[in-house]
Write an enzyme that holds these catalytic residues in place. Structure first.
Site, PDB file in Angstrom:
ATOM      1  N   ASP A  29       0.754  -0.999  -0.104  1.00 56.75           N
ATOM      2  CA  ASP A  29       0.026  -0.154   0.001  1.00 56.75           C
ATOM      3  C   ASP A  29       0.945   1.163  -0.081  1.00 56.75           C
ATOM      4  OD1 ASP A  29      -2.294   1.365   0.090  1.00 56.75           O
ATOM      5  OD2 ASP A  29      -2.462   1.210   2.214  1.00 56.75           O
ATOM      6  N   ASN A  31       1.340   3.326  -2.786  1.00 56.98           N
ATOM      7  CA  ASN A  31       1.696   3.904  -4.202  1.00 56.98           C
ATOM      8  C   ASN A  31       1.401   5.461  -4.651  1.00 56.98           C
ATOM      9  OD1 ASN A  31       2.819   1.304  -4.597  1.00 56.98           O
ATOM     10  ND2 ASN A  31       1.515   0.764  -6.171  1.00 56.98           N
ATOM     11  N   ARG A  33       0.145   7.956  -2.492  1.00 62.02           N
ATOM     12  CA  ARG A  33       0.803   8.730  -1.643  1.00 62.02           C
ATOM     13  C   ARG A  33       2.351   8.884  -1.815  1.00 62.02           C
ATOM     14  NH1 ARG A  33      -1.340   5.948   3.441  1.00 62.02           N
ATOM     15  NH2 ARG A  33      -1.828   4.293   1.820  1.00 62.02           N
ATOM     16  N   ARG A  42      -0.381   9.396  -9.916  1.00 59.73           N
ATOM     17  CA  ARG A  42      -0.372   8.007  -9.136  1.00 59.73           C
ATOM     18  C   ARG A  42       0.124   6.865  -9.621  1.00 59.73           C
ATOM     19  NH1 ARG A  42      -3.811   7.487  -4.727  1.00 59.73           N
ATOM     20  NH2 ARG A  42      -4.104   5.500  -5.199  1.00 59.73           N
ATOM     21  N   SER A  74      -7.589  -5.477  -5.208  1.00 56.96           N
ATOM     22  CA  SER A  74      -8.623  -5.854  -4.492  1.00 56.96           C
ATOM     23  C   SER A  74      -9.812  -5.556  -5.203  1.00 56.96           C
ATOM     24  CB  SER A  74      -8.698  -5.057  -3.301  1.00 56.96           C
ATOM     25  OG  SER A  74      -9.318  -3.773  -3.394  1.00 56.96           O
ATOM     26  N   SER A  75     -10.806  -6.445  -4.682  1.00 56.92           N
ATOM     27  CA  SER A  75     -12.164  -6.449  -5.485  1.00 56.92           C
ATOM     28  C   SER A  75     -12.888  -5.123  -5.129  1.00 56.92           C
ATOM     29  CB  SER A  75     -13.117  -7.791  -4.985  1.00 56.92           C
ATOM     30  OG  SER A  75     -13.111  -7.612  -3.556  1.00 56.92           O
ATOM     31  N   ASN A  77     -10.924  -2.310  -5.350  1.00 57.64           N
ATOM     32  CA  ASN A  77     -10.441  -1.367  -6.192  1.00 57.64           C
ATOM     33  C   ASN A  77     -11.004  -1.111  -7.681  1.00 57.64           C
ATOM     34  OD1 ASN A  77      -7.060  -2.519  -5.096  1.00 57.64           O
ATOM     35  ND2 ASN A  77      -8.207  -0.752  -4.517  1.00 57.64           N
ATOM     36  N   GLU A 216       0.711 -13.233  12.462  1.00 57.45           N
ATOM     37  CA  GLU A 216       1.349 -12.033  13.203  1.00 57.45           C
ATOM     38  C   GLU A 216       1.117 -10.856  12.148  1.00 57.45           C
ATOM     39  OE1 GLU A 216       2.486 -12.011  16.301  1.00 57.45           O
ATOM     40  OE2 GLU A 216       1.796 -13.989  16.326  1.00 57.45           O
TER      41      GLU A 216
HETATM   42  C1  IPE Z   1      -5.545  -2.718  -0.440  1.00 54.01           C
HETATM   43  O1  IPE Z   1      -5.126  -1.300  -0.364  1.00 54.01           O
HETATM   44  C2  IPE Z   1      -5.701  -3.128  -1.563  1.00 54.01           C
HETATM   45  C3  IPE Z   1      -4.267  -3.630  -2.308  1.00 54.01           C
HETATM   46  C4  IPE Z   1      -2.943  -3.222  -1.627  1.00 54.01           C
HETATM   47  C5  IPE Z   1      -4.039  -4.063  -3.345  1.00 54.01           C
HETATM   48  P1  IPE Z   1      -6.317  -0.257  -0.522  1.00 54.01           P
HETATM   49  O2  IPE Z   1      -5.625   1.167  -0.791  1.00 54.01           O
HETATM   50  O3  IPE Z   1      -7.270  -0.348  -1.512  1.00 54.01           O
HETATM   51  O4  IPE Z   1      -7.077  -0.248   0.707  1.00 54.01           O
HETATM   52  P2  IPE Z   1      -7.850   0.906   1.675  1.00 54.01           P
HETATM   53  O5  IPE Z   1      -8.875   1.345   0.685  1.00 54.01           O
HETATM   54  O6  IPE Z   1      -6.969   2.102   1.922  1.00 54.01           O
HETATM   55  O7  IPE Z   1      -8.477   0.122   2.662  1.00 54.01           O
HETATM   56  C1  IPE Z   2      -1.424   0.375  -3.567  1.00 53.82           C
HETATM   57  O1  IPE Z   2      -1.190   1.676  -3.378  1.00 53.82           O
HETATM   58  C2  IPE Z   2      -1.617  -0.451  -4.615  1.00 53.82           C
HETATM   59  C3  IPE Z   2      -3.120  -0.815  -4.742  1.00 53.82           C
HETATM   60  C4  IPE Z   2      -4.168  -0.626  -3.833  1.00 53.82           C
HETATM   61  C5  IPE Z   2      -3.611  -1.197  -6.219  1.00 53.82           C
HETATM   62  P1  IPE Z   2      -2.384   2.649  -3.483  1.00 53.82           P
HETATM   63  O2  IPE Z   2      -2.892   2.939  -4.978  1.00 53.82           O
HETATM   64  O3  IPE Z   2      -3.402   2.088  -2.586  1.00 53.82           O
HETATM   65  O4  IPE Z   2      -1.644   4.020  -2.952  1.00 53.82           O
HETATM   66  P2  IPE Z   2      -2.395   4.976  -1.672  1.00 53.82           P
HETATM   67  O5  IPE Z   2      -2.956   4.044  -0.678  1.00 53.82           O
HETATM   68  O6  IPE Z   2      -3.608   5.616  -2.468  1.00 53.82           O
HETATM   69  O7  IPE Z   2      -1.368   5.780  -1.308  1.00 53.82           O
HETATM   70 MG    MG Z   3      -4.239   2.487  -0.743  1.00 54.53          MG
END
Ligand code: IPE
Ligand code: IPE
Ligand code: MG
Length: 256
Positions: A29, A31, A33, A42, A74-75, A77, A216
């Site tokens: 998680d 990417n 930000r 992004r 994720s489902s 996303n 854990e």
């Molecule tokens: C969880 O991250 C899914 C993946 C890393 C693929 P998200 O960024 O989608 O999760 P939330 O929305 O912050 O809970």
């Molecule tokens: C994780 O990074 C990748 C996926 C969820 C696909 P994010 O895209 O969720 O990045 P943030 O959380 O918005 O920073």
């Molecule tokens: Mg995220």
């Protein structure tokens, strides 16, 4: 006479020589930000995230980890802007195209969990190829969770079991934890010992809900594109300092 192997008779390890967890699962998680903090789109964060994936696969193999699961899409996303979804699909496609031969050479077995019905036929074919090409490999298993959601996975497992019961192939009494575990996408993968989430968020976001019963958790502030060997090593050290009791009264004896 049957001789039972107790933990104390397992091979001894030198003190300080920590055991690697067998299965490490990572919620990659941060990417977006990472990119925003640099004034970049992004998509650039996602591209850099793929580099972190390559490095992480290498560290995991070097440390003797048997299973590495990476949460990639994720489902939930699908609620992102279409252009970002398209970018994430493209990156998976490029990753498989460019890295599959190398993974195969390194004896890595690739498994994909999640549903494929909403994916483009091209991508579906590529995922199928990745699994079939590496099916007999005996090194590390790389599990890619793509279009994966744990609640969706559990519902699909229950549907499979219900269909078997309706067809008279299974009695309702035979539905137990083993049967449900065997109907999940992860049927050939043990439960994760360690789940790492980057970016400072401290939640599961619908990842491996059933399988994480005794995992854990290590939450680290680093954004995924900056995840490196030091961060990985620190998470493994933290895991090694934990006492896993599995509901008992003292730490389960670990072969050391
Ligand atoms: C969880 O991250 C899914 C993946 C890393 C693929 P998200 O960024 O989608 O999760 P939330 O929305 O912050 O809970
Ligand atoms: C994780 O990074 C990748 C996926 C969820 C696909 P994010 O895209 O969720 O990045 P943030 O959380 O918005 O920073
Ligand atoms: Mg995220």
């Amino acid at each position: 006479m049957t001789v039972r192997l107790e933990a104390s008779t397992l091979p001894l390890e030198l003190p300080g020589d920590d055991l690697a967890p067998s299965h490490v699962a990572i919620i990659m998680d941060g990417n977006g930000r990472w990119a925003s903090a640099r004034g970049l789109p992004r998509a650039e964060g996602h591209r850099r995230g793929v580099e972190a994936v390559r490095k992480t696969v290498r560290y995991a193999r070097e440390r003797g980890i048997d299973y590495l699961t990476l949460f990639s899409f994720s489902s939930e996303n699908w609620s992102r802007p279409p252009a970002e979804i398209a970018e994430l699909m493209l990156l998976l496609r490029l990753f498989i195209r460019s890295d599959l031969a190398d993974l195969n050479r390194k004896n890595v077995r690739v498994r994909i969990i999640g549903t494929r019905d909403r994916l483009n036929p091209d991508l579906r074919r590529l995922l199928h190829d990745a699994e079939t090409t590496t099916r007999s490999n005996t090194g590390m298993t790389l599990v890619i969770a793509f279009n994966y959601g744990a609640r969706d996975e559990i519902v699909r497992a229950v549907q499979r079991i219900a269909a078997a019961v309706a067809a008279g192939e299974m009695s309702p009494d035979a539905i137990d934890q083993t049967a449900l575990t065997a109907a999940l996408d992860t049927r050939d993968v043990p439960d994760p010992d360690l789940i790492i989430r980057t970016s400072g968020e401290q939640r599961l976001s619908n990842f491996l809900l059933w399988q994480a019963a005794y995992s854990e958790f290590v939450f680290i502030p680093t954004y995924w594109p900056d995840f490196d060997e030091t961060a990985f090593g620190a998470a493994l050290a933290e895991f090694n300092a934990r006492d896993r009791r599995f509901g008992g009264v003292e730490a389960r004896a670990r072969p050391r």
